[in-house]
Design a protein around this motif. Sequence first.
Motif, PDB file in Angstrom:
ATOM      1  N   GLN A  13      24.776 -24.549  29.007  1.00 49.79           N
ATOM      2  CA  GLN A  13      24.824 -23.222  29.648  1.00 49.79           C
ATOM      3  C   GLN A  13      23.853 -23.162  30.819  1.00 49.79           C
ATOM      4  N   VAL A  14      24.293 -22.498  31.885  1.00 51.26           N
ATOM      5  CA  VAL A  14      23.377 -22.347  33.015  1.00 51.26           C
ATOM      6  C   VAL A  14      22.360 -21.285  32.642  1.00 51.26           C
ATOM      7  N   GLU A  15      21.144 -21.597  32.908  1.00 47.65           N
ATOM      8  CA  GLU A  15      20.099 -20.662  32.506  1.00 47.65           C
ATOM      9  C   GLU A  15      20.006 -19.510  33.505  1.00 47.65           C
ATOM     10  N   MET A  16      20.040 -18.296  32.958  1.00 49.33           N
ATOM     11  CA  MET A  16      19.903 -17.116  33.817  1.00 49.33           C
ATOM     12  C   MET A  16      18.419 -16.826  33.993  1.00 49.33           C
ATOM     13  N   LYS A  17      17.982 -16.735  35.213  1.00 46.58           N
ATOM     14  CA  LYS A  17      16.555 -16.450  35.456  1.00 46.58           C
ATOM     15  C   LYS A  17      16.375 -14.948  35.687  1.00 46.58           C
ATOM     16  N   ASN A  18      15.311 -14.405  35.127  1.00 49.00           N
ATOM     17  CA  ASN A  18      15.024 -12.982  35.341  1.00 49.00           C
ATOM     18  C   ASN A  18      13.640 -12.832  35.950  1.00 49.00           C
ATOM     19  N   TYR A  19      13.582 -12.159  37.070  1.00 49.84           N
ATOM     20  CA  TYR A  19      12.283 -11.972  37.714  1.00 49.84           C
ATOM     21  C   TYR A  19      12.000 -10.496  37.923  1.00 49.84           C
ATOM     22  N   LYS A  20      10.724 -10.154  37.771  1.00 55.94           N
ATOM     23  CA  LYS A  20      10.293  -8.783  38.074  1.00 55.94           C
ATOM     24  C   LYS A  20       9.661  -8.781  39.460  1.00 55.94           C
ATOM     25  N   ILE A  21      10.122  -7.851  40.295  1.00 55.10           N
ATOM     26  CA  ILE A  21       9.542  -7.749  41.638  1.00 55.10           C
ATOM     27  C   ILE A  21       8.964  -6.351  41.833  1.00 55.10           C
ATOM     28  N   ALA A  22       7.674  -6.278  42.095  1.00 53.92           N
ATOM     29  CA  ALA A  22       7.069  -4.986  42.438  1.00 53.92           C
ATOM     30  C   ALA A  22       7.470  -4.659  43.873  1.00 53.92           C
ATOM     31  N   ILE A  23       7.944  -3.434  44.070  1.00 57.98           N
ATOM     32  CA  ILE A  23       8.399  -3.022  45.401  1.00 57.98           C
ATOM     33  C   ILE A  23       7.436  -1.950  45.928  1.00 57.98           C
ATOM     34  N   LEU A  24       6.663  -2.323  46.932  1.00 52.54           N
ATOM     35  CA  LEU A  24       5.702  -1.382  47.517  1.00 52.54           C
ATOM     36  C   LEU A  24       6.197  -1.019  48.920  1.00 52.54           C
ATOM     37  N   ALA A  25       7.031  -0.005  49.002  1.00 52.12           N
ATOM     38  CA  ALA A  25       7.707   0.294  50.277  1.00 52.12           C
ATOM     39  C   ALA A  25       6.722   0.769  51.347  1.00 52.12           C
ATOM     40  N   GLY A  26       5.708   1.545  50.934  1.00 47.83           N
ATOM     41  CA  GLY A  26       4.645   1.920  51.876  1.00 47.83           C
ATOM     42  C   GLY A  26       4.963   3.083  52.785  1.00 47.83           C
ATOM     43  N   GLU A  36      16.784  -2.125  53.091  1.00 50.98           N
ATOM     44  CA  GLU A  36      17.699  -3.193  53.543  1.00 50.98           C
ATOM     45  C   GLU A  36      17.382  -4.506  52.822  1.00 50.98           C
ATOM     46  N   ALA A  37      16.089  -4.741  52.577  1.00 51.05           N
ATOM     47  CA  ALA A  37      15.702  -5.955  51.851  1.00 51.05           C
ATOM     48  C   ALA A  37      16.252  -5.910  50.420  1.00 51.05           C
ATOM     49  N   ILE A  38      16.277  -4.712  49.840  1.00 47.04           N
ATOM     50  CA  ILE A  38      16.796  -4.566  48.473  1.00 47.04           C
ATOM     51  C   ILE A  38      18.297  -4.877  48.442  1.00 47.04           C
ATOM     52  N   THR A  51      18.536 -12.529  37.963  1.00 52.20           N
ATOM     53  CA  THR A  51      18.486 -11.067  38.047  1.00 52.20           C
ATOM     54  C   THR A  51      17.090 -10.661  38.489  1.00 52.20           C
ATOM     55  N   PHE A  52      17.049  -9.601  39.251  1.00 49.10           N
ATOM     56  CA  PHE A  52      15.767  -9.073  39.701  1.00 49.10           C
ATOM     57  C   PHE A  52      15.571  -7.692  39.109  1.00 49.10           C
ATOM     58  N   GLU A  53      14.459  -7.527  38.412  1.00 47.02           N
ATOM     59  CA  GLU A  53      14.115  -6.187  37.950  1.00 47.02           C
ATOM     60  C   GLU A  53      13.165  -5.610  38.990  1.00 47.02           C
ATOM     61  N   LEU A  54      13.620  -4.576  39.685  1.00 50.94           N
ATOM     62  CA  LEU A  54      12.807  -4.030  40.774  1.00 50.94           C
ATOM     63  C   LEU A  54      11.914  -2.914  40.239  1.00 50.94           C
ATOM     64  N   LEU A  55      10.637  -3.005  40.537  1.00 50.52           N
ATOM     65  CA  LEU A  55       9.662  -2.041  40.019  1.00 50.52           C
ATOM     66  C   LEU A  55       8.977  -1.327  41.185  1.00 50.52           C
ATOM     67  N   PRO A  56       9.550  -0.195  41.634  1.00 48.11           N
ATOM     68  CA  PRO A  56       8.947   0.498  42.778  1.00 48.11           C
ATOM     69  C   PRO A  56       7.591   1.101  42.406  1.00 48.11           C
ATOM     70  N   ALA A  57       6.657   1.074  43.333  1.00 47.83           N
ATOM     71  CA  ALA A  57       5.333   1.645  43.057  1.00 47.83           C
ATOM     72  C   ALA A  57       4.724   2.175  44.356  1.00 47.83           C
ATOM     73  N   ALA A  58       3.893   3.212  44.201  1.00 49.43           N
ATOM     74  CA  ALA A  58       3.299   3.866  45.374  1.00 49.43           C
ATOM     75  C   ALA A  58       2.145   3.033  45.925  1.00 49.43           C
ATOM     76  N   ALA A  82       4.309  -8.080  37.571  1.00 55.34           N
ATOM     77  CA  ALA A  82       5.439  -8.588  38.374  1.00 55.34           C
ATOM     78  C   ALA A  82       5.311 -10.086  38.615  1.00 55.34           C
ATOM     79  N   ASP A  83       6.464 -10.743  38.804  1.00 54.88           N
ATOM     80  CA  ASP A  83       6.449 -12.164  39.154  1.00 54.88           C
ATOM     81  C   ASP A  83       6.138 -12.345  40.632  1.00 54.88           C
ATOM     82  N   ALA A  84       6.477 -11.345  41.426  1.00 60.69           N
ATOM     83  CA  ALA A  84       6.171 -11.390  42.858  1.00 60.69           C
ATOM     84  C   ALA A  84       6.148  -9.953  43.368  1.00 60.69           C
TER      85      ALA A  84
END
Length: 383
Positions: A13-26, A36-38, A51-58, A82-84
């Motif tokens: 099976q192909v391994e599904m990768k899951n990453y968490k990305i903190a999104i600091l829009a600013g 647009e990047a999203i 898959t990317f789990e997007l975590l918006p933050a102020a 977050a992973d990145a």
Amino acid sequence: MTLSFYELQTNTQVEMKNYKIAILAGDGIGPEITQEAIKVLKVIEERNDVTFELLPAAFGACAYFEFGDAFPQATIDICDQADAILKGTIGLSHEESKKIPIDKQPERGALLPLRRRYNTYANFRPVSLPKALAHFSPLKPEIIGEGIDIIMVRELVGGLYFGNKEMGINEQGLRYVKETLEYDENQIRQILHQAFKLANKRKKILHNIHKSNVLKSSVLWNEILDEVAVEYPDVQVIHQLVDSAATNLCLRPTQFDVMVMENMFGDILSDQGGGILGSLGLMPSACIGPEKAYYEPSHGSAPDIAGKNIANPYSMIGSVAMMLENSFDMAEEAKNVWAAMQGVFADGYSTADLSKPGSGVTMINTVEFGDKVVEKLRQMPKV
Ligand code: IPM
Ligand code: MG
């Protein structure tokens, strides 16, 4: 060893990768270009086993006005897990900034603490002008030649930015200020290793930018460089004083491939890099630490054009490409993202922040530019 049927199944099976990305829009144009990047991240998910789990933050001035802190604890917690981190732009106009106490302003109150927290000492800033972008540059075609392709490697958590600072009244009753430029040998060595490694993978030429005719910090820097260079015998080092490098960037930019420098020099020369491309809007970047990396445009929040849907998202989408390559081991897909963006320019489209009306391009807005990038990306062969 024989594998059971179940093990065989799971192994294939192909391994599904899951990453968490903190999104600091600013602030300023940050939210628009982040949007647009999203969109691009969503298409990457469609095309790859990821898959990317997007975590918006102020983060930034907006966070200060809402929570009294430009880098609030809740945002720190999100970034920690977050992973990145994908960061937009921060800052206010000169006048608006005055509404925030100096140490809480987004640069000192959020950005520098972000860099310090994750020790993101290695800042990579591509100054890249492929043919499709050549018309943006103020340089003459004979200077651009076959195109400019430089990566500036900037030390990001030392030097004047992070040294001791003092401000007060001296013995003569005069207001004075003192800021210190500090580096220890380990800080210098680690950034030089990054630069040498990159040079080794590219053209094997490293321009070392310094000011050793005046600054002791550059004398130590160069001493360490001689030691580190022994480990990279194939890389040719060319020393250049920072002031002379500034001239050469305008007159002979194609001589450069990888350039390495301390924090303040890197801040200034990388903006000059944006200048020779024609806009800071074409400058993405990666800020890499030992455990965490964040990605951001090299430019500010452009409050004058914020909310007008005219800012080009290139620097933000380029930062996504750098994230794919550096944090998620998706170098091939990163290349597709670059190609998609350059393809949109090559098709004759631009945004109003980069091109003047009548310059022969078809003007589109921020959202349309993002849509076209996504459309191109969907057409690329999957990797
Ligand atoms: C950059 C910016 C920052 C810096 C500012 C916003 C503090 O100019 O990333 O180049 O000076 O490092
Ligand atoms: Mg700067």
